[in-house]
Design a protein around this motif. Sequence first.
Motif, short mmCIF file in Angstrom:
data_model
loop_
_atom_site.label_atom_id
_atom_site.label_comp_id
_atom_site.label_asym_id
_atom_site.label_seq_id
_atom_site.Cartn_x
_atom_site.Cartn_y
_atom_site.Cartn_z
N GLU A 302 41.75 40.70 68.27
CA GLU A 302 42.31 39.88 69.35
C GLU A 302 41.21 39.36 70.27
O GLU A 302 41.24 38.21 70.72
CB GLU A 302 43.32 40.71 70.14
CG GLU A 302 44.14 39.91 71.14
CD GLU A 302 45.00 38.85 70.47
OE1 GLU A 302 45.22 37.78 71.09
OE2 GLU A 302 45.47 39.08 69.32
N THR A 303 40.23 40.22 70.54
CA THR A 303 39.11 39.80 71.39
C THR A 303 38.33 38.67 70.74
O THR A 303 37.92 37.70 71.40
CB THR A 303 38.17 40.99 71.67
OG1 THR A 303 38.90 42.04 72.29
CG2 THR A 303 37.01 40.57 72.56
N LEU A 304 38.12 38.75 69.44
CA LEU A 304 37.40 37.69 68.72
C LEU A 304 38.17 36.38 68.76
O LEU A 304 37.58 35.31 68.98
CB LEU A 304 37.14 38.12 67.28
CG LEU A 304 36.40 37.11 66.39
CD1 LEU A 304 35.05 36.76 66.98
CD2 LEU A 304 36.23 37.66 64.96
N ILE A 305 39.49 36.45 68.58
CA ILE A 305 40.32 35.23 68.64
C ILE A 305 40.17 34.56 70.00
O ILE A 305 39.95 33.34 70.10
CB ILE A 305 41.79 35.57 68.37
CG1 ILE A 305 41.98 36.02 66.92
CG2 ILE A 305 42.69 34.35 68.65
CD1 ILE A 305 43.38 36.54 66.62
N ASN A 306 40.26 35.34 71.05
CA ASN A 306 40.16 34.79 72.41
C ASN A 306 38.77 34.22 72.68
O ASN A 306 38.63 33.22 73.39
CB ASN A 306 40.49 35.87 73.44
CG ASN A 306 41.94 36.33 73.35
OD1 ASN A 306 42.82 35.58 72.92
ND2 ASN A 306 42.21 37.56 73.75
N THR A 307 37.74 34.85 72.12
CA THR A 307 36.37 34.41 72.37
C THR A 307 36.07 33.07 71.73
O THR A 307 35.40 32.21 72.33
CB THR A 307 35.37 35.46 71.85
OG1 THR A 307 35.62 36.72 72.49
CG2 THR A 307 33.94 35.04 72.11
N ILE A 308 36.57 32.84 70.49
CA ILE A 308 36.20 31.62 69.77
C ILE A 308 37.27 30.53 69.88
O ILE A 308 37.12 29.46 69.27
CB ILE A 308 35.92 31.93 68.29
CG1 ILE A 308 37.15 32.53 67.59
CG2 ILE A 308 34.74 32.88 68.16
CD1 ILE A 308 36.94 32.85 66.12
N SER A 309 38.32 30.77 70.65
CA SER A 309 39.40 29.78 70.76
C SER A 309 39.14 28.73 71.83
O SER A 309 39.96 27.84 72.02
CB SER A 309 40.73 30.49 71.09
OG SER A 309 41.14 31.30 70.00
N THR A 310 38.02 28.82 72.52
CA THR A 310 37.76 27.91 73.63
C THR A 310 37.19 26.57 73.20
O THR A 310 37.01 25.67 74.02
CB THR A 310 36.79 28.57 74.63
OG1 THR A 310 35.58 28.92 73.93
CG2 THR A 310 37.40 29.83 75.23
N GLY A 311 36.87 26.41 71.92
CA GLY A 311 36.31 25.14 71.44
C GLY A 311 35.99 25.24 69.96
O GLY A 311 36.17 26.28 69.32
N ARG A 312 35.52 24.13 69.40
CA ARG A 312 35.15 24.15 67.99
C ARG A 312 34.01 25.12 67.76
O ARG A 312 33.06 25.18 68.54
CB ARG A 312 34.73 22.75 67.53
CG ARG A 312 35.90 21.82 67.24
CD ARG A 312 35.40 20.57 66.51
NE ARG A 312 34.35 19.89 67.28
CZ ARG A 312 34.44 18.62 67.69
NH1 ARG A 312 35.51 17.90 67.42
NH2 ARG A 312 33.45 18.09 68.36
N PHE A 313 34.08 25.85 66.64
CA PHE A 313 33.03 26.83 66.34
C PHE A 313 32.61 26.70 64.89
O PHE A 313 33.35 26.21 64.03
CB PHE A 313 33.51 28.26 66.63
CG PHE A 313 34.70 28.68 65.81
CD1 PHE A 313 34.55 29.23 64.54
CD2 PHE A 313 35.99 28.53 66.32
CE1 PHE A 313 35.65 29.61 63.78
CE2 PHE A 313 37.10 28.92 65.57
CZ PHE A 313 36.92 29.46 64.29
N LEU A 314 31.38 27.15 64.64
CA LEU A 314 30.85 27.23 63.28
C LEU A 314 30.52 28.69 62.99
O LEU A 314 29.74 29.32 63.71
CB LEU A 314 29.58 26.38 63.14
CG LEU A 314 28.81 26.55 61.81
CD1 LEU A 314 29.64 26.05 60.64
CD2 LEU A 314 27.46 25.83 61.87
N LEU A 315 31.13 29.22 61.95
CA LEU A 315 30.85 30.59 61.52
C LEU A 315 30.03 30.53 60.23
O LEU A 315 30.46 29.94 59.24
CB LEU A 315 32.15 31.36 61.27
CG LEU A 315 32.01 32.72 60.56
CD1 LEU A 315 31.21 33.70 61.41
CD2 LEU A 315 33.37 33.30 60.20
N VAL A 316 28.85 31.14 60.26
CA VAL A 316 28.02 31.23 59.07
C VAL A 316 28.05 32.67 58.56
O VAL A 316 27.75 33.60 59.30
CB VAL A 316 26.56 30.82 59.35
CG1 VAL A 316 25.70 31.00 58.09
CG2 VAL A 316 26.49 29.38 59.82
N MET A 317 28.45 32.83 57.31
CA MET A 317 28.44 34.14 56.65
C MET A 317 27.35 34.10 55.58
O MET A 317 27.51 33.47 54.54
CB MET A 317 29.81 34.44 56.05
CG MET A 317 30.94 34.48 57.07
SD MET A 317 32.59 34.58 56.30
CE MET A 317 32.45 36.14 55.41
#
Length: 628
Positions: A302-317
């Motif tokens: 839930e904390t991760l959802i709230n953290t990255i929900s503020t704008g477009r993000f790029l996740l690199v795995m």
Amino acid sequence: MAAVLDALAPYVKKLITDMAQEEVSMLLGISGEITKLDARMEDLRAFVSDADRRRITDQNVQRWVNKLKDAMYDATNIMELCQLEAHERRELEEGGSSREQNLVACCQPLLMCLGNPIATLITCGNAEKIQDFFQRLLFFLQNPVFAHEIGSRIMELNQRLDEIYREADKYRFNMNLGPNPEPRKLTAAEFSCYRTSSQVDESAIVGEQIERDTRELIQVLTAEDNNHNLIKVVSIIGAGGMGKTTLAQKIFNDATIQEHFKSKIWLSITRQQFDVVELLRTAIENAGGDHGGKQDKNTLTETLINTISTGRFLLVMDDVWSHEAWNHVLSVPVRNASKKLPGSRVLVTTRSAQLPQQMQAPLHQHRVRPLENDDAWSLLKKQLQPDQVVEIDQLKTIGMEILENCDGLPLAIKVIGGLLSTRYPSEHEWKSVLNKPAWSLTGLPPELDKRLYLSYEDLSPQIKQCFLYCSLFPKGEEIIADVVTRMWISEGFIQPLDGSSIISHEYGFEEMATEYYQELIKRNLIEATEEYSLTGYKCTMHDVVRTFAEYMAREESLEVVGREHAATGIGGGGVHVRRLSIEQTVSVLDWGILQRRESLRTLIINFRVNKSEVTLWLPSTRGHGCKQ
């Protein structure tokens, strides 16, 4: 492994030399056995260079090497026990010297009355020799069990070495190969201003191909997508060492990406087994959030959802081996967050062509291609020192022959370039590399790169040990210069190259260990992190290189990652594990199993533990990295 034997030899020789000066004198009647031990190990050392080359393809030679290795470690155990006993003896002597002197004084009249020839020495001013004799005799009388046990063990060890020496005859080892070369010392200029790689590895970026690939993938990542309900996944696929991570880093740091995405998250998924909580906490931190030290998976999700929900993000795995991390940990928070504000993207690097489909998401696949000839030559030249590049094009014909064996893989080219950087840039020197037998080596598992073996074989025995030791650090963890060099010193890897028992103050243990560390950087076997690109103070080891090092050290070093691995790794069957690195919490049962591992010399603990617990269960083990 034979590298262990060649590297251990100077350490054992130093222990024997020190014992000859002090400890051996207290063990009456076995000084000849110590001399024999020293001579026999020197005889056997002549075989190990050829044995090291043949053991990969000949299992009988491998068994012979294992016998010799075990005997060598037993020798170090005996010598170190004597050192400990001698240390305790000195402490006792500091408090009991007057008592021993009184005993000697009391015995002198008796000797003179008996007409003992020793008494003549006293009258000639040699009382100190007599006192030393009686101090040794007193030690023997006070420690008969220890003296007898050590004497018996050394004689038994000599018998084993004699048998190993006789057995070597049937293998007809080539004694003319000699030991591996000693490391080339860095010049003062090289040592003070060392060129290493940054996070965006500039030493691996050459030619127009990577620029085209970067532009193409940036366009894919930033293009508008009509399907706002599903997050797009872009995958970079290629063999190990092909340059997937370098391409992803170049994209990650591009100005267009910086402007297009509000937040960027880089996750190195460098293992098939991973810690779910630690993965979520790292994602939160890299996205600029605060996990508050929470341990619950649902709370962290839930904390991760709230953290990255503020704008477009790029996740690199990066370096993903299976779909587990995505399907079971990251897909839910990433998809939920992207629905709130469409346009976010996931970029994956992997060796597996099947993994993108297993992630069950709309995707774009990009396969990294081998370098073309001109780019490969440019990359090779980047690994050389500036003074070596002058007129280097005169060697291009030989260089291209060498590069044909690298198959266009950037990592292989960098490693071979690192090897060439230790040679004088001449036709003779480069041809000697081209004609090395290791190019046609057979017997290595298919996933291992024979180009790495070529570089490994070129290392001195001492640096081989230091290199293999780096594989005990957890995947993706930074190797800190001050930490790892101190560990090498404590292991006995750092010894004088001339066989002397003392390293000069001008060129001591720390300086030599630092030179070995810089040599590994120079050869691209470890790579400096971005913030320490000039000094190399912190480094990482490429996953392909690490896999190779783990294989070469498999007979004596082991990293335990998860609980399933721990069950077999700590128990270990018949494998004589000398060094063990643990990344998972150890139970009371496991501590008991570790205690019974008599061959274990070093334990590296990569989790929080009470040091008193380690001391309780493993009182004689050399421990590193205990976190409290």
